[in-house]
Design a protein around this motif. Structure first.
Motif, PDB file in Angstrom:
ATOM      1  N   PRO A 103      33.242  38.340  43.783  1.00 15.21           N
ATOM      2  CA  PRO A 103      34.350  38.409  44.755  1.00 15.21           C
ATOM      3  C   PRO A 103      34.384  37.226  45.725  1.00 15.21           C
ATOM      4  CG  PRO A 103      33.314  40.549  44.548  1.00 15.21           C
ATOM      5  CD  PRO A 103      32.443  39.566  43.803  1.00 15.21           C
ATOM      6  N   TYR A 126      33.637  36.976  35.241  1.00 14.45           N
ATOM      7  CA  TYR A 126      34.230  36.645  36.534  1.00 14.45           C
ATOM      8  C   TYR A 126      35.746  36.800  36.507  1.00 14.45           C
ATOM      9  CZ  TYR A 126      36.459  33.484  39.830  1.00 14.45           C
ATOM     10  OH  TYR A 126      37.303  32.940  40.749  1.00 14.45           O
ATOM     11  N   VAL A 149      37.062  40.099  37.792  1.00 16.39           N
ATOM     12  CA  VAL A 149      36.952  40.216  39.250  1.00 16.39           C
ATOM     13  C   VAL A 149      37.997  39.325  39.922  1.00 16.39           C
ATOM     14  CG1 VAL A 149      35.421  39.879  41.240  1.00 16.39           C
ATOM     15  CG2 VAL A 149      34.517  40.829  39.101  1.00 16.39           C
ATOM     16  N   THR A 195      40.790  40.411  42.708  1.00 14.85           N
ATOM     17  CA  THR A 195      40.874  39.691  43.981  1.00 14.85           C
ATOM     18  C   THR A 195      42.258  39.077  44.171  1.00 14.85           C
ATOM     19  OG1 THR A 195      38.513  39.224  43.807  1.00 14.85           O
ATOM     20  CG2 THR A 195      39.748  37.952  45.428  1.00 14.85           C
ATOM     21  N   LEU A 222      38.670  44.753  34.311  1.00 16.59           N
ATOM     22  CA  LEU A 222      37.333  45.039  34.837  1.00 16.59           C
ATOM     23  C   LEU A 222      36.460  45.713  33.786  1.00 16.59           C
ATOM     24  CD1 LEU A 222      38.183  46.139  38.471  1.00 16.59           C
ATOM     25  CD2 LEU A 222      37.031  44.034  37.752  1.00 16.59           C
TER      26      LEU A 222
END
Length: 107
Positions: A7, A62, A65, A69, A94
């Protein structure tokens, strides 16, 4: 560690890219590019701290995520609330990220 690292990296990447967006699309002062560039450097550094054994898997995980975000940024910064399709998409991403990061691999 990834629960904090990814994050933070995503926020740094989005903030850096948004600085360029703001200058080129919204007429913000060019000085924003300096902050955006530093933010993108921080993003790249943070991803190197991932405990994943390969860069490609780390970057792939990543990505899920990052999508979450980005939708939080959409809501918090741009004032647009994600809809049900956004949320369904991020849950799928996810789940894929978790499989990539935590699933058994041959190498």
């Amino acid at each position: 560690m990834n629960a904090l690292l990814f994050p933070a990296a995503a926020l740094a990447e989005i903030a850096g890219c948004f600085a360029f967006w703001a200058v080129l699309r919204e007429g913000k002062p060019p000085l924003w590019l300096a902050g955006g560039s530093l933010s993108l450097l921080l993003f790249a550094f943070l991803l190197t701290l991932s405990p994943a054994n390969t860069a490609g898997r780390s970057y792939a995980a990543y990505g899920g995520v990052y999508i979450l975000t980005a939708l939080l940024w959409l809501w918090a910064v741009e004032g647009v609330r994600p809809d049900a399709r956004d949320m369904t998409g991020v849950l799928l991403c996810l789940a894929g990220a978790a499989l990539i990061l935590f699933g058994p691999h041959k190498n």
